[in-house]
Design an enzyme around this catalytic site. Structure first.
Site, PDB file in Angstrom:
ATOM      1  N   CYS A  57      62.790 -56.933  42.764  1.00  0.00           N
ATOM      2  CA  CYS A  57      63.122 -56.671  41.353  1.00  0.00           C
ATOM      3  C   CYS A  57      64.395 -57.424  40.963  1.00  0.00           C
ATOM      4  CB  CYS A  57      63.379 -55.186  41.099  1.00  0.00           C
ATOM      5  SG  CYS A  57      62.233 -54.081  41.896  1.00  0.00           S
ATOM      6  N   ASP A  58      65.393 -57.409  41.828  1.00  0.00           N
ATOM      7  CA  ASP A  58      66.731 -57.865  41.439  1.00  0.00           C
ATOM      8  C   ASP A  58      67.187 -59.153  42.109  1.00  0.00           C
ATOM      9  OD1 ASP A  58      66.882 -55.574  39.891  1.00  0.00           O
ATOM     10  OD2 ASP A  58      67.745 -54.390  41.509  1.00  0.00           O
TER      11      ASP A  58
ATOM     12  N   CYS B 152      65.980 -52.820  45.561  1.00  0.00           N
ATOM     13  CA  CYS B 152      64.716 -53.548  45.409  1.00  0.00           C
ATOM     14  C   CYS B 152      64.987 -55.046  45.309  1.00  0.00           C
ATOM     15  CB  CYS B 152      63.989 -53.042  44.162  1.00  0.00           C
ATOM     16  SG  CYS B 152      62.503 -53.981  43.811  1.00  0.00           S
TER      17      CYS B 152
END
Ligand code: NAP
Length: 301
Positions: A133-134, A130
């Protein structure tokens, strides 16, 4: 006893909830993880009619609020089994058994893995599925994205704004994703495309330090020093728990046409876990509308 239980609170499931509630049916949505489905990983949606730009996260939150405001119950609980008792269905979770007259399966799909040694243990230590997200952990670092679909292309574009260098590794010489995104990527000086190549080895100590990439045409191996590997090689439909009531195709998608009916009366399927040609946000939402409308027809028979 609910009129409609919807399994999955992604765009398909939540749209079905809106349609079910607007038809005055009682609706329970059961979600295993978090509402929104995979769209929460999309940084910028720009192909949904009327909405020129919205993040996947905001889209999911607004959809959730809309379904809630209309009176849908939304509960975090993982469905592990579905039982057909004719005009009554049992929806089983580890916590309890819910009952409904109809069920809509909108479970979407989960990340496909590369299957390279060390992949699982390096999640959170350099390997991610992701980018939104990261990605922030890799500011000014070197990363690679693997895949050739829209997710890989959009991830690479997103990471190009954060990372110093982005390799985009694809196993063929043509991308599956949209040409417009490919064109945008080609304009980025810090993006390097590596075609006809597969990741054959992860290099790591405690964290990922690099990867080996093998050229499919001549077998040559190239080592890339990097800190982050974003795997975007597609998804696997989450239908296994419903196999006894729903026909699955060889790839695991629930077999249903545009009417969203499965082979079990009163059980419908909507969204990315259904057999279909185009898997997009707009088609997931459309499926939710169709499945709920069909469920309402079934209930009113
Ligand atoms: P996808 O379209 O299925 O693409 C998966 C990619 O990964 C393909 O390029 C495939 O290669 C490659 N691949 C599969 N297994 C691999 C492996 N073991 N090793 C290396 N490469 C592998 O998946 P996706 O990109 O996640 O997209 C899923 C669906 O969501 C698509 O319909 C997509 O259009 C949609 N989507 C839409 C948006 C948007 O509308 N903004 C954003 C994201 C995703 P091949 O090409 O050789 O098969």
């Amino acid at each position: 006893m609910f009129d409609i239980i919807i399994v999955g609170a992604g765009p398909a499931g939540l749209t079905a909830a809106i349609y079910g509630r607007r038809a005055s049916k009682s609706v329970l949505v059961l979600e295993a993880k978090a509402w929104g489905g995979q769209i929460i990983n999309t940084p910028d949606i720009e192909n949904y009619p009327v909405v020129a730009h919205i993040s996947g996260f905001d889209f999911a939150n607004q959809l959730y609020e809309q379904a809630k405001a209309l009176g849908a119950e939304i509960v975090l609980d993982k469905v592990v089994e579905l039982r057909d008792l004719g005009d009554r269905k049992e929806v089983v979770t580890p916590r309890q058994t819910y009952e409904a007259r109809t069920v809509i399966l909108a479970t979407g799909s989960e990340n496909r893995k590369l299957g390279v040694e060390g992949e699982d243990r390096l999640v959170g230590r350099g390997v991610s599925y992701c980018a939104t997200c990261d990605g922030n952990f890799f500011r000014k670092k070197t990363v690679a994205v693997v895949g050739g679909g829209n997710t890989a292309l959009e991830d690479a574009l997103y990471l190009a704004d954060l990372a110093e260098k982005v390799y985009l590794i694809h196993r063929r010489d043509q991308f599956r994703g949209e040409e417009t995104t490919v064109a945008k990527l080609k304009q980025r000086e810090n993006v390097e495309m590596i075609y006809n190549a597969i990741v054959t080895r992860l290099l790591y100590e405690k964290r990922l330090t690099g990867i080996e990439v093998t050229d499919k045409l001549d077998g040559s191996v190239r080592t890339l020093a990097l800190q982050g590997l974003f795997v975007a090689v597609g998804r696997i439909p989450e239908n296994e728990n419903f196999r006894s009531l729903v026909e699955l195709d060889p790839s695991g998608y629930a077999v249903a046409d545009e009417s969203c009916h499965t082979r079990t009366p009163g059980v419908f399927v909507a969204g990315d876990n259904r057999t279909k040609a185009v898997r997009q946000l707009v088609t997931a939402a459309a499926d939710g509308a169709v499945a709920a409308t069909e469920a309402v027809k079934y209930l009113n028979q």
